[in-house]
Design an enzyme around this catalytic site. Structure first.
Site, PDB file in Angstrom:
ATOM      1  CD  GLU A   1      -9.828  -1.454   7.910  1.00  0.00           C
ATOM      2  OE1 GLU A   1      -8.956  -2.054   8.537  1.00  0.00           O
ATOM      3  OE2 GLU A   1      -9.651  -0.998   6.761  1.00  0.00           O
TER       4      GLU A   1
ATOM      5  CG  ASP B   1      -7.596  -5.388   4.507  1.00  0.00           C
ATOM      6  OD1 ASP B   1      -7.205  -5.684   5.633  1.00  0.00           O
ATOM      7  OD2 ASP B   1      -7.546  -4.244   4.041  1.00  0.00           O
TER       8      ASP B   1
ATOM      9  CD  GLU C   1      -2.912  -1.242   2.293  1.00  0.00           C
ATOM     10  OE1 GLU C   1      -2.674  -0.686   3.361  1.00  0.00           O
ATOM     11  OE2 GLU C   1      -3.984  -1.813   2.028  1.00  0.00           O
TER      12      GLU C   1
HETATM   13  C1  GCU Z   1      -6.178  -2.089   5.656  1.00  0.00           C
HETATM   14  C2  GCU Z   1      -6.501  -0.806   6.340  1.00  0.00           C
HETATM   15  C3  GCU Z   1      -5.352   0.141   6.388  1.00  0.00           C
HETATM   16  C4  GCU Z   1      -4.137  -0.557   6.971  1.00  0.00           C
HETATM   17  C5  GCU Z   1      -3.877  -1.834   6.214  1.00  0.00           C
HETATM   18  C6  GCU Z   1      -2.804  -2.674   6.854  1.00  0.00           C
HETATM   19  O1  GCU Z   1      -5.996  -1.894   4.312  1.00  0.00           O
HETATM   20  O2  GCU Z   1      -7.566  -0.207   5.686  1.00  0.00           O
HETATM   21  O3  GCU Z   1      -5.716   1.233   7.173  1.00  0.00           O
HETATM   22  O4  GCU Z   1      -3.045   0.257   6.944  1.00  0.00           O
HETATM   23  O5  GCU Z   1      -5.025  -2.639   6.188  1.00  0.00           O
HETATM   24  O6  GCU Z   1      -3.178  -3.621   7.530  1.00  0.00           O
HETATM   25  O7  GCU Z   1      -1.648  -2.406   6.702  1.00  0.00           O
END
Ligand code: GCU
Length: 847
Positions: free
Chosen positions: A414, A386, A307
């Site tokens: 979440e 996720d 990400e």
């Molecule tokens: C999800 C979440 C993020 C987090 C990511 C992770 O995508 O939305 O906020 O950073 O997981 O676990 O690294």
């Protein structure tokens, strides 16, 4: 006599009515009813053989004193030296200190204790609580207190040991004090870019964590900020570690992989290549500096190449090369490197039928097994995507045979209603932990992989993303705390029964009253199937807005982007084809026995059908014979219908628990009732619109008891096309024409005279507080404010959408046909007093 009874009754009423904030969670030590308390004579002396005041054994002594005094009244003294064993006492100690004090013959009956294990013996006059180490003695003290706080005075003598050595929580706290995916307020650790001076809440949290046998905490977000490594940050880490040491909890931190090239006082390098010697030296130096301040520092957690985060792949180094760099720096100090398997490319191309984010973890890590240093643990999210409402277990668990593995679970909800929808998580966790991956055709439970048993690993365990905040309730919702409690229980013993754990928690948190136990048990155990029914069914995942707040419905957001949480829904069909024969090949990542089950549509369980297969909406389910689309419709109606009952069932508990927690919970359950209808209608409308297939029961798109706001006579209100369209009834709402002047919407009641519940659908946006007044023939029925953001900690929305859509209900209103219905909406801030519909609901009708 009568007078005394009345006084007693009054006192008990007062104590019920008095506010409990939730801060004490399951460690309330509430007085037992006299009839129960008199069955046990708790020793009034505690002997805690601690070696210092930071020794958890000292904490155990203090806790026993506090607990027994709270539960039974009276005074308890704590001695910190060995007194004669002739008088009844509670002795809490490490086994080593105990033997030193009383001689090894007095401990002959104690079995061998492994790391963190304890012995609890209540059979004699003297209660023995002996830990393999200090924290284990503290665990034993909490165990004893938990039993007696529940009025369980059975004579017991047993040793218990953890299933896995790593039982950590992860906080996703940012240094500015905001918590990523936190719904219980700001950070208890950080504010304004640094670690707080006042760490009292951290200490209180440590106490809760120790009571559920958590032994490590990562204090900052996986999306980490390098400035935590500055001297001020390191000193702060030291202060947190000092605060938690008496609870036996070791502190660790998340790292940003690119820290060496961030502007830090240790020297600003131009590279963060893990094989570059200056980078290695940089990390060694930082690590040594941390250990100088925190000799028992737990280790690091690293999110790399995920990400948008930097990582070793940036330099064409393997993930293992990156992980081992940290592991080597930690090794001389005994630290652990938790390396996250959540590595994936978020720019994949949906037009490629074989592209699949779910494949990423195994693709990245499979060939690295055996290459990681022995103090590396790969931390794997429970499912391949996720934290969704239903996922199969990550197949990576079957591939880490020579590497320590930990499962990452999310206590913060979440994708699961953000603590505004009830969701008791242990049954979902069990669906993963109890899953048999059948490696080498042998039993391979996920729980046995992470404990290290299955592949003979010494390190492994549990990481729970908790994200408690400064809110008194910790997580934002009283009932959500059962998830934190259960996380600790399952990390210790993954075979623990969800219901038993829940009922222990309920007795400790609320009361032993059978109605309280029964109601909380029923609601909690129904919560997963209910939420799954009105969000995403058949393995399609939580159909929330993945591009925005992950809270309300927005199924379209899953597709046509690179994030890979795809549904591949089109006019005729839906689901991810993850077969080897025709799809992404994901099912082939499981060992053959499991792969075979998922490869074949006829053996894939219905609840994962759309996870593994792409099918027509008209495909019939094995379990019910219904078509996929009809199942969607029916499940959404059934789920939302059940959610309507939660608040009314909770109302049975009025007077049985304190008013504050009763009311705060009722507020959330009522909110959930309204929002479940938003979910139901949004998802059904979306697929109805996409497929053109009618609901056999003719419910979808039909709202016989609603009057749409856009059909009212409007004065100072304008019609507004809502986006996404399916998050408004009839796809349309109304908003005030100006953001300063009130608008009025007027119509007449078209329904027969009678008694109705009146429900108003509206949107409650962030950053504004509108006011609405509903009247019938100019008589006010009720008024309300658009201020949910003050009470519900979910991520807010600035738009009219599925996150902000909500509803309010006024009960048992006498209505005459032809009455004038009027709503006056006064805008506040950016919130233009938006309205969707008014529903007149005869008894038993949900619309
Ligand atoms: C999800 C979440 C993020 C987090 C990511 C992770 O995508 O939305 O906020 O950073 O997981 O676990 O690294």
């Amino acid at each position: 006599m009568t007078v005394i009874w009345q006084l007693g009754a009054l006192l008990s009423l007062l104590s019920l009515a008095s506010a409990e904030t939730g801060h004490a969670a399951w460690l309330r030590y509430a007085p037992l009813p006299a009839s129960v308390a008199r069955q046990y004579s708790a020793p009034s002396t505690v002997v805690a053989l601690n070696i210092s005041e930071v020794d958890p054994v000292y904490t155990a002594g203090q806790e026993l004193q506090k607990g027994i005094q709270g539960i039974f009244g009276g005074k308890v003294t704590v001695a910190n030296t060995n007194i004669s064993l002739s008088s009844p006492a509670i002795i809490v100690s490490t086994l080593g200190q105990y033997v030193k004090a009383y001689g090894s013959e007095t401990a002959g009956h104690v079995p061998e204790l492994t790391d963190d294990a304890f012995w609890l013996d209540t059979t004699g006059d003297t209660v023995q609580i002996l830990g393999q180490n200090g924290r284990a003695a503290l665990y034993g003290a909490f165990e004893y207190l938990s039993l007696i706080a529940q009025g369980n005075f059975s004579k017991v003598a047993y040793a218990t040991a953890p299933d896995a050595p790593i039982r950590w929580v992860n906080q996703w706290d940012n240094m500015d004090g905001h918590i990523e995916r936190g719904y219980g307020g700001d950070s208890i650790v950080f504010s304004n870019g640094t670690i707080k001076n006042d760490l009292q809440r951290v200490i209180d949290y440590g106490r809760l964590l120790a009571s559920i046998r958590i032994n490590g905490i990562i204090i900052n977000n996986v999306n980490a900020n390098a400035t935590l490594l500055n001297p001020k940050g390191v000193d702060g880490i030291g202060r947190v570690a000092d605060a938690l040491r008496p609870y036996g909890i070791q502190v660790g931190i998340s790292l940003n992989f690119a820290s060496p090239s961030a502007n830090l006082v240790y020297g600003n390098l131009t590279t963060f290549d893990p094989l570059n010697q200056t980078v290695i030296d940089w990390w060694t130096n930082v690590t040594d500096t941390i250990y100088d301040r925190v000799p028992d520092f737990a280790g690091y957690l690293v999110k790399a190449n995920s990400e948008g985060q930097p990582g070793p792949l940036t330099y064409n180094r393997t993930l293992a090369e990156g992980a081992n760099m940290f592991a080597s720096a930690l090794k001389p100090h005994g630290g652990i490197l938790m390396f996250r398997a959540f590595v994936y490319d978020n720019h994949i191309n949906e037009t490629n039928w074989k592209a699949d984010r779910a494949n990423a973890a195994v693709d990245f890590f499979r060939d690295l097994d055996g290459v990681f240093d022995d103090n590396v643990v790969v931390q794997v999210k429970y499912g391949p995507i996720d934290f969704q409402v239903r996922e199969p277990p990550s197949p990576l668990f079957a591939h880490l045979r020579q590497t320590g593995a930990a499962i990452e679970l999310q206590i913060t909800q979440e994708y699961l209603g953000q603590q505004c929808h009830l969701f008791y998580l242990p049954p979902l966790w069990h669906s993963i932990l109890d899953f048999d991956l059948r490696s080498d055709n042998k039993s391979t439970l996920v729980s046995d992989v992470v404990s290290g048993k299955r592949f003979n690993r010494t390190l492994g365990g549990y990481a729970g993303v908790v994200n408690v905040g400064v809110n008194d309730t910790w997580l934002g919702s009283h009932l959500s705390m059962s998830n934190l409690y259960a996380f600790g229980r399952l990390a210790w013993d993954p075979h623990g029964d969800s219901e038993t754990i829940l009922q222990d928690w309920t007795r400790l948190t609320f009361s032993s009253d059978p109605a309280v136990i029964e109601t909380i048990t029923d609601l909690s155990l129904e919560s997963w199937p209910t939420y799954e029914s009105y969000t995403g069914n058949l393995g399609i995942q939580t159909l929330t807005d993945i591009l925005y707040t992950h809270f309300g419905p927005n199924p379209a957001s899953q597709d046509n982007n690179g994030w890979g949480q795809w549904t591949r829904a089109d006019a005729d069909s839906i689901g991810m084809d993850r077969t080897v024969s025709n799809g992404t090949g994901f099912s082939g990542q499981y060992p053959p026995e499991v792969a075979e089950v998922f490869e074949d549509i006829s053996t894939t369980p219905d609840n994962l059908l759309l996870w593994f297969h792409h099918v027509n909406y008209t495909t019939k389910l094995k379990s019910s014979g219904k078509t996929v689309i009809q199942h969607f419709y029916d499940a959404h109606y059934a789920g939302a219908e059940n959610a309507q009952t939660f608040a009314t069932r909770w109302e049975r508990l009025k007077g049985k628990i304190d008013d504050q927690r009763y009311n705060e919970t009722l507020f959330r359950l009522r909110y959930q009732a309204g929002h479940s209808i938003v979910w139901r209608d949004a998802i059904n409308e979306f697929y109805h619109n996409m497929s053109g297939i009618a609901d056999e029961a003719k419910r979808v798109g039909s709202h016989p008891w609603r009057i749409e706001a856009e059909s009212f006579d409007l004065d100072g209100y304008d019609v507004y096309q809502v986006h996404p369209f399916h998050t408004a009834s009839n796809f349309t709402g109304i908003v005030t024409s100006s953001n300063t002047t009130a608008g009025t919407a007027t119509t007449t009641v078209p329904f027969e005279s009678g008694t109705y519940d009146i429900a108003v659908g509206y949107w409650d946006m962030f950053n504004g507080t509108s006011k609405w007044v509903l009247s019938l023939n100019n008589k006010t029925i009720g008024s309300w404010l658009g201020d949910n953001e003050k009470y519900l900690g979910h991520e807010p929305s600035r738009y009219l959408d599925g996150h902000s859509a909500t509803r309010v209900t006024f009960h048992n209103i006498t209505v005459e046909k032809g009455d004038t219905v009027k709503i006056v909406g006064t805008p506040g801030g950016i919130e233009p007093a938006p309205l969707d519909y008014v529903a007149f609901l005869p008894e038993g009708v949900i619309d």
